[in-house]
Design a protein around this motif. Structure first.
Motif, PDB file in Angstrom:
ATOM      1  N   LYS A 197     -25.024-117.786   2.017  1.00 26.71           N
ATOM      2  CA  LYS A 197     -25.501-116.472   1.544  1.00 26.71           C
ATOM      3  C   LYS A 197     -26.364-115.797   2.605  1.00 26.71           C
ATOM      4  N   ILE A 198     -27.263-116.552   3.219  1.00 28.41           N
ATOM      5  CA  ILE A 198     -28.118-115.981   4.260  1.00 28.41           C
ATOM      6  C   ILE A 198     -27.282-115.553   5.461  1.00 28.41           C
ATOM      7  N   LEU A 199     -26.315-116.374   5.846  1.00 35.35           N
ATOM      8  CA  LEU A 199     -25.456-116.022   6.973  1.00 35.35           C
ATOM      9  C   LEU A 199     -24.617-114.784   6.656  1.00 35.35           C
ATOM     10  N   GLN A 200     -24.141-114.666   5.428  1.00 34.32           N
ATOM     11  CA  GLN A 200     -23.405-113.463   5.024  1.00 34.32           C
ATOM     12  C   GLN A 200     -24.319-112.242   5.042  1.00 34.32           C
ATOM     13  N   ALA A 252     -24.456-121.526  11.287  1.00 30.13           N
ATOM     14  CA  ALA A 252     -24.543-120.470  12.297  1.00 30.13           C
ATOM     15  C   ALA A 252     -23.563-119.363  11.957  1.00 30.13           C
ATOM     16  N   LEU A 253     -23.896-118.159  12.385  1.00 29.08           N
ATOM     17  CA  LEU A 253     -23.010-117.004  12.254  1.00 29.08           C
ATOM     18  C   LEU A 253     -22.703-116.506  13.654  1.00 29.08           C
ATOM     19  N   SER A 260     -25.528-128.616  24.539  1.00 32.35           N
ATOM     20  CA  SER A 260     -25.483-127.384  25.321  1.00 32.35           C
ATOM     21  C   SER A 260     -25.007-126.197  24.485  1.00 32.35           C
ATOM     22  N   ALA A 261     -23.957-126.398  23.700  1.00 33.25           N
ATOM     23  CA  ALA A 261     -23.426-125.310  22.863  1.00 33.25           C
ATOM     24  C   ALA A 261     -24.446-124.867  21.824  1.00 33.25           C
ATOM     25  N   ILE A 262     -25.192-125.817  21.281  1.00 35.15           N
ATOM     26  CA  ILE A 262     -26.210-125.451  20.281  1.00 35.15           C
ATOM     27  C   ILE A 262     -27.354-124.695  20.952  1.00 35.15           C
ATOM     28  N   TYR A 263     -27.816-125.176  22.111  1.00 33.61           N
ATOM     29  CA  TYR A 263     -28.869-124.445  22.831  1.00 33.61           C
ATOM     30  C   TYR A 263     -28.418-123.028  23.169  1.00 33.61           C
ATOM     31  N   GLU A 264     -27.192-122.892  23.669  1.00 31.75           N
ATOM     32  CA  GLU A 264     -26.689-121.581  24.082  1.00 31.75           C
ATOM     33  C   GLU A 264     -26.548-120.602  22.920  1.00 31.75           C
ATOM     34  N   ASN A 265     -26.393-121.129  21.721  1.00 34.78           N
ATOM     35  CA  ASN A 265     -26.158-120.270  20.555  1.00 34.78           C
ATOM     36  C   ASN A 265     -27.244-120.403  19.490  1.00 34.78           C
ATOM     37  N   ILE A 266     -28.409-120.879  19.862  1.00 31.96           N
ATOM     38  CA  ILE A 266     -29.468-121.152  18.880  1.00 31.96           C
ATOM     39  C   ILE A 266     -29.834-119.914  18.065  1.00 31.96           C
ATOM     40  N   GLN A 267     -29.725-118.736  18.648  1.00 28.68           N
ATOM     41  CA  GLN A 267     -30.091-117.513  17.917  1.00 28.68           C
ATOM     42  C   GLN A 267     -29.135-117.230  16.769  1.00 28.68           C
ATOM     43  N   GLU A 268     -27.986-117.899  16.713  1.00 24.80           N
ATOM     44  CA  GLU A 268     -27.023-117.713  15.630  1.00 24.80           C
ATOM     45  C   GLU A 268     -27.306-118.617  14.436  1.00 24.80           C
ATOM     46  N   PHE A 269     -28.173-119.609  14.611  1.00 27.18           N
ATOM     47  CA  PHE A 269     -28.397-120.645  13.606  1.00 27.18           C
ATOM     48  C   PHE A 269     -29.541-120.319  12.648  1.00 27.18           C
ATOM     49  N   VAL A 270     -29.379-120.808  11.428  1.00 27.47           N
ATOM     50  CA  VAL A 270     -30.486-120.933  10.481  1.00 27.47           C
ATOM     51  C   VAL A 270     -30.569-122.413  10.124  1.00 27.47           C
TER      52      VAL A 270
END
Length: 151
Positions: free
Chosen positions: A87-90, A56-57, A33-43
């Protein structure tokens, strides 16, 4: 190897990767659930249509974001992929106008090599009182807080 923004269809593979590392006491567990809710933060790091890395950021407060759920499959560790994900998250943080990024890690040496410095956990009150307080490890957490100011 390709690092790209995560999609909803990646969630189960991200969860499997995170759970593997959490079960080895290398990171904290994250629910589906936490991953689905925050998927837009992940690479994700993708190899031949398989998710072999993720991170995730999460923006925590004004000018402060956290790198979360950073994991790379054992098969690909030591090849610089974790560093590339960070690096990508930064870069994502910079694009959002955030210049301070922190991480809570059981492996602080990795982040120290990337220029992060260990800080007192008390300097992250928003994190502690919004998330950490609800964790079953709150009173005995072994995660080390680290911070970098981006240029």
């Amino acid at each position: 190897m390709n690092i790209r923004p995560a999609r909803v269809m990646d969630v189960k593979e991200i969860h499997k990767l995170v759970e593997y590392h959490a079960n080895n006491k290398e990171m904290l567990h994250r629910s589906l659930s936490a991953i689905y809710e925050n998927i837009q933060e992940f690479v994700v790091l993708e190899s031949e249509d398989n998710i072999v890395g993720c991170g995730a950021l999460h923006v925590s407060w004004e000018n402060l974001a956290e790198i979360k759920a950073l994991a790379v499959s054992d098969k690909y560790k030591g090849q610089g992929f974790g560093r590339k994900i960070v690096k990508i998250l930064q870069d994502n943080a910079k694009n959002l106008g955030v210049s301070r990024v922190f991480a809570l890690s059981f492996k602080p040496k990795f982040f120290i090599k990337l220029g992060y410095e260990i800080i007192p956990k008390e300097t992250l009150p928003h994190k502690i009182w919004s998330e950490c307080i609800n964790c079953h490890l709150f009173s005995e957490c072994g995660e080390v807080p680290l911070l970098i100011t981006l240029k």
